[in-house]
Design a protein around this motif. Structure first.
Motif, short mmCIF file in Angstrom:
data_model
loop_
_atom_site.label_atom_id
_atom_site.label_comp_id
_atom_site.label_asym_id
_atom_site.label_seq_id
_atom_site.Cartn_x
_atom_site.Cartn_y
_atom_site.Cartn_z
N LEU A 1 0.83 -1.20 0.00
CA LEU A 1 0.00 0.00 0.00
C LEU A 1 0.87 1.25 0.00
N GLY A 2 1.96 1.23 0.77
CA GLY A 2 2.86 2.38 0.80
C GLY A 2 3.47 2.68 -0.56
N LEU A 3 3.83 1.64 -1.29
CA LEU A 3 4.40 1.83 -2.63
C LEU A 3 3.35 2.43 -3.57
N MET A 4 2.15 1.92 -3.54
CA MET A 4 1.11 2.45 -4.42
C MET A 4 0.73 3.88 -4.05
N LEU A 5 0.69 4.18 -2.76
CA LEU A 5 0.42 5.55 -2.33
C LEU A 5 1.49 6.50 -2.85
N HIS A 6 2.73 6.05 -2.81
CA HIS A 6 3.83 6.87 -3.32
C HIS A 6 3.63 7.16 -4.81
N LEU A 7 3.28 6.14 -5.57
CA LEU A 7 3.07 6.31 -7.01
C LEU A 7 1.88 7.22 -7.29
N ALA A 8 0.91 7.25 -6.37
CA ALA A 8 -0.26 8.12 -6.51
C ALA A 8 -0.02 9.50 -5.92
N ASP A 9 1.20 9.75 -5.47
CA ASP A 9 1.59 11.04 -4.90
C ASP A 9 0.82 11.37 -3.62
N ILE A 10 0.55 10.33 -2.82
CA ILE A 10 -0.06 10.50 -1.51
C ILE A 10 1.02 10.28 -0.46
#
Length: 254
Positions: free
Chosen positions: A176-185
């Motif tokens: 989830l942390g990786l995907m949040l990073h890619l989504a600029d969250i």
């Protein structure tokens, strides 16, 4: 991008501390020092702390290092220095390769596949005009719908969650942390205790001026009590505990 909610000053302060031999006196200072070195994927992390901080360091060191590594080996030196040899986590290596391309970090084939899958999911789920809270919910719900909690994959990391859809709390949080990073969250991983008896990991996100907790693992494994999504400290503290000095209040305005 705002990986793990770390201030830019960390990148400048910590190397100076190491160069001057300054002794860390607080846990946040220890975290800043170690994370700055970990951003360079240093094979050894050198640390000095004052004697009064030693008990807290022993208790919370894994809370700090879980941000960037699966596990580590610690060697106390005769001169008082502590040397940590980390096994860097897949999500940390991937994020550093994205935020610091000049470093020339070479990802493994599995890490490349993990990044590709994370990008595919973010592209499919995040649409123009979505609010930040809607983005977090979409990524959280998709992850929970796919995952199977599997204790035997205790050190699978983001790759286990994104490529095999299985793992323990660490896999949920890292994916989830990786995907949040890619989504600029902006987000960071939290290591603490669940029900005062089990070590546990989850995510903290920065949404609309607030820091809020997201625990995809419990949303999956305790559906009747969830979802554990965008919760303030006051709600999450009923089941979770963490090191207060390492985690500012979720309600705090930044």
């Amino acid at each position: 991008m705002h990986p793990y909610l770390l201030p830019v000053s960390v990148l400048c302060v910590a190397p100076v501390l190491a160069a001057q031999g300054t002794v860390c006196t607080t846990l946040p200072q220890v975290e800043e020092h170690l994370l700055a070195a970990a951003r360079n994927l240093e094979p050894e992390l050198h640390l000095r702390v004052e004697p009064a901080l030693q008990p807290a360091l022993q208790k919370y060191l894994f809370c700090i290092t879980s941000q960037f590594c699966f596990k580590f080996r610690m060697r106390p030196m005769p001169d008082g220095e502590i040397i940590l040899t980390p096994q860097y986590a897949d999500d940390w290596r991937i994020i550093q390769s994205l935020t610091r391309p000049q470093a020339g970090i070479r990802l493994t084939e599995r890490e490349v596949k993990t990044l590709a899958e994370a990008r595919r999911r973010v592209a499919a789920l995040v649409k123009p005009g979505m609010s930040r809270s809607a983005v977090v919910k979409a990524l959280h719900d998709d992850l929970v719908s796919r995952m199977t909690y599997k204790p035997s994959r205790w050190m699978g990391g983001a790759s286990a969650a994104l490529l095999e859809n299985e793992g323990v709390c660490e896999a949920y949080a890292r994916a989830l942390g990786l995907m949040l990073h890619l989504a600029d969250i902006p987000s960071r991983k939290v290591f603490g205790m669940l029900d005062k008896r089990t070590t546990h990991e989850w995510n903290l996100v920065f949404i609309n001026g607030r820091r809020l907790h997201v625990d995809a693992t419990l949303s999956d494994t305790r559906p009747a009590s969830g979802p554990f999504l965008l919760l303030p400290d006051s709600a999450l503290s009923r089941t979770h505990s963490w090191c207060p000095s390492l985690l500012p209040a979720a309600e705090k305005e930044l």
